[in-house]
Design an enzyme around this catalytic site. Structure first.
Site, PDB file in Angstrom:
ATOM      1  N   LYS A  18       3.958  22.742  20.144  1.00 28.39           N
ATOM      2  CA  LYS A  18       5.413  22.672  20.004  1.00 28.39           C
ATOM      3  C   LYS A  18       5.789  21.276  19.530  1.00 28.39           C
ATOM      4  O   LYS A  18       5.361  20.278  20.117  1.00 28.39           O
ATOM      5  CB  LYS A  18       6.091  22.962  21.353  1.00 28.39           C
ATOM      6  CG  LYS A  18       7.567  23.330  21.231  1.00 28.39           C
ATOM      7  CD  LYS A  18       7.748  24.726  20.683  1.00 28.39           C
ATOM      8  CE  LYS A  18       9.171  25.231  20.881  1.00 28.39           C
ATOM      9  NZ  LYS A  18       9.354  26.602  20.366  1.00 28.39           N
ATOM     10  N   THR A  65       4.480  28.656  22.949  1.00 31.12           N
ATOM     11  CA  THR A  65       5.062  27.344  22.657  1.00 31.12           C
ATOM     12  C   THR A  65       6.391  27.149  23.381  1.00 31.12           C
ATOM     13  O   THR A  65       6.776  26.014  23.683  1.00 31.12           O
ATOM     14  CB  THR A  65       5.245  27.154  21.141  1.00 31.12           C
ATOM     15  OG1 THR A  65       6.194  28.097  20.638  1.00 31.12           O
ATOM     16  CG2 THR A  65       3.928  27.315  20.415  1.00 31.12           C
ATOM     17  N   ASP A  66       7.097  28.229  23.667  1.00 33.11           N
ATOM     18  CA  ASP A  66       8.325  28.096  24.447  1.00 33.11           C
ATOM     19  C   ASP A  66       8.007  27.624  25.866  1.00 33.11           C
ATOM     20  O   ASP A  66       8.764  26.844  26.455  1.00 33.11           O
ATOM     21  CB  ASP A  66       9.069  29.431  24.498  1.00 33.11           C
ATOM     22  CG  ASP A  66      10.450  29.299  25.106  1.00 33.11           C
ATOM     23  OD1 ASP A  66      11.318  28.660  24.471  1.00 33.11           O
ATOM     24  OD2 ASP A  66      10.658  29.807  26.225  1.00 33.11           O
ATOM     25  N   PHE A 167       2.592 -15.531  -3.323  1.00 36.11           N
ATOM     26  CA  PHE A 167       1.577 -14.584  -3.793  1.00 36.11           C
ATOM     27  C   PHE A 167       1.053 -15.081  -5.132  1.00 36.11           C
ATOM     28  O   PHE A 167       1.756 -15.015  -6.150  1.00 36.11           O
ATOM     29  CB  PHE A 167       2.187 -13.187  -3.929  1.00 36.11           C
ATOM     30  CG  PHE A 167       1.172 -12.096  -4.160  1.00 36.11           C
ATOM     31  CD1 PHE A 167       0.074 -11.948  -3.332  1.00 36.11           C
ATOM     32  CD2 PHE A 167       1.333 -11.197  -5.209  1.00 36.11           C
ATOM     33  CE1 PHE A 167      -0.855 -10.940  -3.537  1.00 36.11           C
ATOM     34  CE2 PHE A 167       0.420 -10.183  -5.429  1.00 36.11           C
ATOM     35  CZ  PHE A 167      -0.682 -10.051  -4.592  1.00 36.11           C
ATOM     36  N   ARG A 184       8.903 -17.315  -1.750  1.00 45.51           N
ATOM     37  CA  ARG A 184       9.583 -16.030  -1.813  1.00 45.51           C
ATOM     38  C   ARG A 184       9.981 -15.588  -0.410  1.00 45.51           C
ATOM     39  O   ARG A 184       9.526 -16.141   0.596  1.00 45.51           O
ATOM     40  CB  ARG A 184       8.679 -14.963  -2.439  1.00 45.51           C
ATOM     41  CG  ARG A 184       7.457 -14.617  -1.610  1.00 45.51           C
ATOM     42  CD  ARG A 184       6.685 -13.435  -2.153  1.00 45.51           C
ATOM     43  NE  ARG A 184       5.546 -13.084  -1.290  1.00 45.51           N
ATOM     44  CZ  ARG A 184       4.791 -12.005  -1.446  1.00 45.51           C
ATOM     45  NH1 ARG A 184       5.037 -11.171  -2.445  1.00 45.51           N
ATOM     46  NH2 ARG A 184       3.792 -11.756  -0.628  1.00 45.51           N
ATOM     47  N   VAL A 239       0.840 -10.363   2.185  1.00 44.04           N
ATOM     48  CA  VAL A 239       1.055  -9.452   3.322  1.00 44.04           C
ATOM     49  C   VAL A 239      -0.284  -9.153   3.985  1.00 44.04           C
ATOM     50  O   VAL A 239      -0.378  -9.041   5.214  1.00 44.04           O
ATOM     51  CB  VAL A 239       1.743  -8.151   2.850  1.00 44.04           C
ATOM     52  CG1 VAL A 239       1.919  -7.187   4.019  1.00 44.04           C
ATOM     53  CG2 VAL A 239       3.092  -8.454   2.211  1.00 44.04           C
ATOM     54  N   GLN A 240      -1.334  -9.035   3.168  1.00 44.62           N
ATOM     55  CA  GLN A 240      -2.655  -8.725   3.723  1.00 44.62           C
ATOM     56  C   GLN A 240      -3.105  -9.794   4.722  1.00 44.62           C
ATOM     57  O   GLN A 240      -3.613  -9.469   5.804  1.00 44.62           O
ATOM     58  CB  GLN A 240      -3.681  -8.605   2.586  1.00 44.62           C
ATOM     59  CG  GLN A 240      -3.573  -7.348   1.760  1.00 44.62           C
ATOM     60  CD  GLN A 240      -2.563  -7.449   0.615  1.00 44.62           C
ATOM     61  OE1 GLN A 240      -1.721  -8.344   0.595  1.00 44.62           O
ATOM     62  NE2 GLN A 240      -2.662  -6.535  -0.339  1.00 44.62           N
ATOM     63  N   ASN A 266       5.548  -3.885   1.806  1.00 43.14           N
ATOM     64  CA  ASN A 266       6.142  -5.115   1.277  1.00 43.14           C
ATOM     65  C   ASN A 266       7.501  -4.753   0.684  1.00 43.14           C
ATOM     66  O   ASN A 266       7.597  -4.232  -0.434  1.00 43.14           O
ATOM     67  CB  ASN A 266       5.223  -5.722   0.217  1.00 43.14           C
ATOM     68  CG  ASN A 266       5.694  -7.093  -0.233  1.00 43.14           C
ATOM     69  OD1 ASN A 266       6.628  -7.652   0.328  1.00 43.14           O
ATOM     70  ND2 ASN A 266       5.053  -7.639  -1.256  1.00 43.14           N
ATOM     71  N   HIS A 268      10.866  -5.508  -1.015  1.00 42.77           N
ATOM     72  CA  HIS A 268      11.196  -6.569  -1.956  1.00 42.77           C
ATOM     73  C   HIS A 268      12.678  -6.947  -1.917  1.00 42.77           C
ATOM     74  O   HIS A 268      13.557  -6.083  -1.887  1.00 42.77           O
ATOM     75  CB  HIS A 268      10.827  -6.144  -3.380  1.00 42.77           C
ATOM     76  CG  HIS A 268       9.393  -5.728  -3.524  1.00 42.77           C
ATOM     77  ND1 HIS A 268       8.354  -6.586  -3.292  1.00 42.77           N
ATOM     78  CD2 HIS A 268       8.823  -4.540  -3.873  1.00 42.77           C
ATOM     79  CE1 HIS A 268       7.207  -5.955  -3.480  1.00 42.77           C
ATOM     80  NE2 HIS A 268       7.469  -4.718  -3.829  1.00 42.77           N
TER      81      HIS A 268
END
Length: 311
Positions: A18, A65-66, A167, A184, A239-240, A266, A268
């Site tokens: 569910k 599932t109920d 970068f 940046r 970012v890495q 990332n 921008h």
């Protein structure tokens, strides 16, 4: 993950459950009457021995599932004291794997909506809440034999710093027009999940487990590593590199965390520049006005785990 069987010379995998069962729970403190509130979105998947339902139209081994949905509300009511999202997921998984002989594995995923207590004139309100931003998540996988995996996480953690990012040195070819920069903005929306080291119900003990406190502590380490000290900050060459530093900091700080996965798009913010060859500069922009974008965006994700020592 699914229950796997061989039927008529073919591999057959199945599970059922569910999705998106929403539940809110209020607890009242007996001392001062202060209310505590959580809202959870629960997803349940069961691996069970119910092959006859598929091949013989025999539903006698199926947990409806109920029934799963109703169980969420019943178990929430049975929690007389405030519990973490992880503890509630373990409680549900224990019920499904122990109450039903057909169920071999329960997979419980829960997302907690970020309701936060408000303050009026600097005083925390006893029963007032506002909606925050990032979400506390968990996934619990419990087998009938007691083997356990508990993963906690945070989703939608939006972070931005206006400098101390660059970068440079990336691959350039005929399709590359991105200029190199050592200055940046850096913005992202962190999705992180970390797995705890314990591997069975017996290994987690019976007392308070401190999952909520650990969630807040891990989130703080992620944020602090992203930004660095308040005055000087910390430079991000990509970012890495920042993602790796954040993951490494969590494993270094918390010995009971065995692995962590991070996803950091990332996002921008493009510096506005209205000049062109045919148009003179009407207003001089100095990297102080930006066009916010959310797509397309870079997609960076990685995981880091401890290497188990060989016996």
């Amino acid at each position: 993950m699914a229950s796997k069987n061989e039927i008529d010379g073919m591999n057959f995998e199945q599970r059922h459950g569910k999705e998106r069962v929403r539940v809110g729970r209020v607890w009242s403190s007996g001392k001062d009457g202060r209310h505590f509130f959580v809202e959870w979105n629960v997803s349940i998947s069961l691996l069970s021995d119910c092959i006859p339902a598929y091949i013989h139209a025999d539903n006698s081994d199926i947990v409806a599932t109920d029934t799963m949905k109703n169980t969420v509300y019943v178990k929430a009511k049975e929690c007389s004291e405030k519990v973490s999202v992880e503890e509630f997921a373990i409680l549900l998984a224990k019920h499904f794997t122990s109450f039903y002989r057909q169920v071999t594995t329960a997979i419980i995923k829960i997302v907690e909506k970020p309701w936060e207590r408000i303050s009026i004139n600097g005083q925390p309100h006893d029963h007032g809440f506002k909606l925050g931003s990032e979400r506390h998540t968990t996934e619990v996988i419990l087998n009938k034999n007691g083997t356990l995996q508990v993963t906690s996480g945070v989703d939608g953690l939006a972070l931005l710093k206006t400098t101390k990012s660059g970068f440079v040195g990336f691959i350039r070819d005929q399709n590359t027009i991105l200029p190199e920069t050592r200055e940046r903005m850096l913005a992202t929306e962190v999705s992180a999940s970390w797995r705890y080291h314990f591997e069975s119900l017996q290994s987690i003990g019976m007392g308070p487990l401190g999952f909520t406190e650990k969630y807040l502590d891990v989130k703080k380490v992620l944020i602090d590593t992203f930004f660095g000290p308040p005055k000087e900050g910390v430079y991000s060459p990509s970012v890495q590199a920042t993602l790796y530093d954040m993951a490494k900091a969590v494993l270094a700080r918390f010995p009971d965390v065995s692995s962590i996965q991070l996803k950091m798009p990332n996002i921008h913010f493009l510096p506005v520049n209205l000049s062109s060859k045919t148009n003179p500069v009407i207003v001089k922009f100095e990297d102080d006005v930006y066009l916010p974008t959310d797509e397309p965006h870079g997609s960076i994700q990685a995981s880091l785990s401890r290497i188990r020592s060989k016996m």
